[in-house]
Design a protein around this motif. Structure first.
Motif, PDB file in Angstrom:
ATOM      1  N   LEU A  15       0.836  -1.190   0.000  1.00  0.00           N
ATOM      2  CA  LEU A  15       0.000   0.000   0.000  1.00  0.00           C
ATOM      3  C   LEU A  15       0.875   1.245   0.000  1.00  0.00           C
ATOM      4  CD1 LEU A  15      -2.729   1.506   0.299  1.00  0.00           C
ATOM      5  CD2 LEU A  15      -2.416   1.316   2.749  1.00  0.00           C
ATOM      6  N   ILE A  16       1.890   1.227   0.803  1.00  0.00           N
ATOM      7  CA  ILE A  16       2.787   2.376   0.894  1.00  0.00           C
ATOM      8  C   ILE A  16       3.481   2.614  -0.443  1.00  0.00           C
ATOM      9  CG2 ILE A  16       4.860   3.260   2.028  1.00  0.00           C
ATOM     10  CD1 ILE A  16       3.932   1.679   4.531  1.00  0.00           C
ATOM     11  N   LYS A  17       3.886   1.544  -1.120  1.00  0.00           N
ATOM     12  CA  LYS A  17       4.594   1.675  -2.392  1.00  0.00           C
ATOM     13  C   LYS A  17       3.665   2.042  -3.537  1.00  0.00           C
ATOM     14  CE  LYS A  17       8.202  -1.573  -1.159  1.00  0.00           C
ATOM     15  NZ  LYS A  17       8.744  -2.917  -1.391  1.00  0.00           N
ATOM     16  N   SER A  18       2.435   1.504  -3.545  1.00  0.00           N
ATOM     17  CA  SER A  18       1.562   1.698  -4.699  1.00  0.00           C
ATOM     18  C   SER A  18       0.483   2.749  -4.488  1.00  0.00           C
ATOM     19  CB  SER A  18       0.899   0.371  -5.074  1.00  0.00           C
ATOM     20  OG  SER A  18       0.037  -0.049  -4.033  1.00  0.00           O
ATOM     21  N   GLY A  19       0.350   3.255  -3.279  1.00  0.00           N
ATOM     22  CA  GLY A  19      -0.683   4.243  -3.008  1.00  0.00           C
ATOM     23  C   GLY A  19      -0.455   5.532  -3.778  1.00  0.00           C
ATOM     24  N   GLU A  20      -1.544   6.191  -4.113  1.00  0.00           N
ATOM     25  CA  GLU A  20      -1.466   7.448  -4.850  1.00  0.00           C
ATOM     26  C   GLU A  20      -2.042   8.554  -3.983  1.00  0.00           C
ATOM     27  OE1 GLU A  20      -3.511   9.394  -8.799  1.00  0.00           O
ATOM     28  OE2 GLU A  20      -3.231   7.232  -8.727  1.00  0.00           O
ATOM     29  N   ARG A  21      -1.192   9.488  -3.585  1.00  0.00           N
ATOM     30  CA  ARG A  21      -1.616  10.581  -2.723  1.00  0.00           C
ATOM     31  C   ARG A  21      -2.603  11.481  -3.460  1.00  0.00           C
ATOM     32  NH1 ARG A  21       0.243  13.170   1.877  1.00  0.00           N
ATOM     33  NH2 ARG A  21       2.033  11.804   2.010  1.00  0.00           N
ATOM     34  N   GLY A  22      -3.718  11.756  -2.814  1.00  0.00           N
ATOM     35  CA  GLY A  22      -4.703  12.690  -3.357  1.00  0.00           C
ATOM     36  C   GLY A  22      -5.559  12.130  -4.474  1.00  0.00           C
ATOM     37  N   LYS A  23      -5.599  10.815  -4.647  1.00  0.00           N
ATOM     38  CA  LYS A  23      -6.342  10.205  -5.744  1.00  0.00           C
ATOM     39  C   LYS A  23      -7.808  10.643  -5.758  1.00  0.00           C
ATOM     40  CE  LYS A  23      -7.286   5.678  -7.758  1.00  0.00           C
ATOM     41  NZ  LYS A  23      -7.000   4.243  -7.657  1.00  0.00           N
ATOM     42  N   TYR A  24      -8.417  10.766  -4.604  1.00  0.00           N
ATOM     43  CA  TYR A  24      -9.832  11.120  -4.531  1.00  0.00           C
ATOM     44  C   TYR A  24     -10.061  12.526  -3.976  1.00  0.00           C
ATOM     45  CZ  TYR A  24     -10.290   6.138  -5.305  1.00  0.00           C
ATOM     46  OH  TYR A  24     -10.197   4.886  -5.829  1.00  0.00           O
ATOM     47  N   ALA A  25      -9.043  13.330  -3.922  1.00  0.00           N
ATOM     48  CA  ALA A  25      -9.163  14.664  -3.322  1.00  0.00           C
ATOM     49  C   ALA A  25     -10.167  15.545  -4.060  1.00  0.00           C
ATOM     50  CB  ALA A  25      -7.797  15.344  -3.272  1.00  0.00           C
ATOM     51  N   ALA A  26     -10.134  15.541  -5.377  1.00  0.00           N
ATOM     52  CA  ALA A  26     -11.063  16.386  -6.145  1.00  0.00           C
ATOM     53  C   ALA A  26     -12.502  15.959  -5.902  1.00  0.00           C
ATOM     54  CB  ALA A  26     -10.730  16.321  -7.627  1.00  0.00           C
ATOM     55  N   ARG A  27     -12.746  14.651  -5.897  1.00  0.00           N
ATOM     56  CA  ARG A  27     -14.092  14.140  -5.644  1.00  0.00           C
ATOM     57  C   ARG A  27     -14.552  14.541  -4.245  1.00  0.00           C
ATOM     58  NH1 ARG A  27     -14.980   7.869  -6.490  1.00  0.00           N
ATOM     59  NH2 ARG A  27     -13.648   8.379  -8.254  1.00  0.00           N
ATOM     60  N   TYR A  28     -13.649  14.477  -3.271  1.00  0.00           N
ATOM     61  CA  TYR A  28     -13.984  14.862  -1.890  1.00  0.00           C
ATOM     62  C   TYR A  28     -14.339  16.338  -1.819  1.00  0.00           C
ATOM     63  CZ  TYR A  28     -13.480  15.775   3.063  1.00  0.00           C
ATOM     64  OH  TYR A  28     -13.707  16.178   4.347  1.00  0.00           O
ATOM     65  N   ARG A  29     -13.579  17.183  -2.516  1.00  0.00           N
ATOM     66  CA  ARG A  29     -13.853  18.625  -2.486  1.00  0.00           C
ATOM     67  C   ARG A  29     -15.201  18.966  -3.100  1.00  0.00           C
ATOM     68  NH1 ARG A  29      -8.289  18.953  -3.464  1.00  0.00           N
ATOM     69  NH2 ARG A  29      -8.604  19.068  -5.701  1.00  0.00           N
ATOM     70  N   GLU A  30     -15.685  18.125  -4.040  1.00  0.00           N
ATOM     71  CA  GLU A  30     -16.982  18.374  -4.664  1.00  0.00           C
ATOM     72  C   GLU A  30     -18.120  18.213  -3.663  1.00  0.00           C
ATOM     73  OE1 GLU A  30     -17.332  15.761  -7.991  1.00  0.00           O
ATOM     74  OE2 GLU A  30     -15.655  16.696  -9.041  1.00  0.00           O
ATOM     75  N   GLY A  31     -17.867  17.505  -2.590  1.00  0.00           N
ATOM     76  CA  GLY A  31     -18.879  17.318  -1.555  1.00  0.00           C
ATOM     77  C   GLY A  31     -19.239  15.857  -1.408  1.00  0.00           C
ATOM     78  N   THR A  32     -19.912  15.583  -0.358  1.00  0.00           N
ATOM     79  CA  THR A  32     -20.308  14.211  -0.067  1.00  0.00           C
ATOM     80  C   THR A  32     -21.687  14.227   0.558  1.00  0.00           C
ATOM     81  OG1 THR A  32     -19.726  12.226   1.156  1.00  0.00           O
ATOM     82  CG2 THR A  32     -19.144  14.296   2.184  1.00  0.00           C
ATOM     83  N   ASN A  33     -22.365  13.101   0.465  1.00  0.00           N
ATOM     84  CA  ASN A  33     -23.661  12.999   1.111  1.00  0.00           C
ATOM     85  C   ASN A  33     -23.594  12.050   2.303  1.00  0.00           C
ATOM     86  OD1 ASN A  33     -23.432  10.600  -0.225  1.00  0.00           O
ATOM     87  ND2 ASN A  33     -25.436  10.663  -1.182  1.00  0.00           N
ATOM     88  N   ALA A  34     -22.389  11.804   2.782  1.00  0.00           N
ATOM     89  CA  ALA A  34     -22.214  10.930   3.937  1.00  0.00           C
ATOM     90  C   ALA A  34     -22.837  11.570   5.174  1.00  0.00           C
ATOM     91  CB  ALA A  34     -20.741  10.661   4.192  1.00  0.00           C
ATOM     92  N   ALA A  35     -23.555  10.759   5.919  1.00  0.00           N
ATOM     93  CA  ALA A  35     -24.193  11.231   7.141  1.00  0.00           C
ATOM     94  C   ALA A  35     -23.881  10.239   8.249  1.00  0.00           C
ATOM     95  CB  ALA A  35     -25.700  11.361   6.943  1.00  0.00           C
ATOM     96  N   PRO A  36     -22.937  10.566   9.116  1.00  0.00           N
ATOM     97  CA  PRO A  36     -22.599   9.630  10.192  1.00  0.00           C
ATOM     98  C   PRO A  36     -23.790   9.400  11.115  1.00  0.00           C
ATOM     99  CG  PRO A  36     -21.194  11.589  10.264  1.00  0.00           C
ATOM    100  CD  PRO A  36     -22.184  11.779   9.170  1.00  0.00           C
ATOM    101  N   ILE A  37     -23.943   8.162  11.559  1.00  0.00           N
ATOM    102  CA  ILE A  37     -25.026   7.860  12.492  1.00  0.00           C
ATOM    103  C   ILE A  37     -24.440   7.690  13.894  1.00  0.00           C
ATOM    104  CG2 ILE A  37     -26.475   6.814  10.715  1.00  0.00           C
ATOM    105  CD1 ILE A  37     -25.707   4.082  11.839  1.00  0.00           C
ATOM    106  N   GLU A  38     -25.270   7.870  14.870  1.00  0.00           N
ATOM    107  CA  GLU A  38     -24.843   7.744  16.254  1.00  0.00           C
ATOM    108  C   GLU A  38     -24.467   6.295  16.553  1.00  0.00           C
ATOM    109  OE1 GLU A  38     -24.484  10.300  18.386  1.00  0.00           O
ATOM    110  OE2 GLU A  38     -25.081  11.655  16.782  1.00  0.00           O
TER     111      GLU A  38
END
Length: 61
Positions: A15-38
């Motif tokens: 994972l450390i060798k093949s991971g790509e930093r910021g791969k989903y950063a643009a998608r995250y900045r667009e917003g999310t509809n995640a709603a944490p539950i208690e």
């Protein structure tokens, strides 16, 4: 941007060798509809399926 090595030592080496930093950063900045539950609701809603079913019943036809 912080380029310090912040991965935990228990992460697999591949994972450390093949991971790509910021791969989903643009998608995250667009917003999310995640709603944490208690935490006490997690036994009723352990994953997305029961949450979606409950919301469909709540929203009605």
């Amino acid at each position: 941007m912080n380029n310090d090595d912040t991965l935990r030592p228990e992460y697999p080496a591949d994972l450390i060798k093949s991971g790509e930093r910021g791969k989903y950063a643009a998608r995250y900045r667009e917003g999310t509809n995640a709603a944490p539950i208690e935490p006490e609701l997690h036994r009723l809603f352990p994953d997305a399926e029961p949450v979606n079913n409950a919301l469909r019943r709540y929203a009605g036809p």
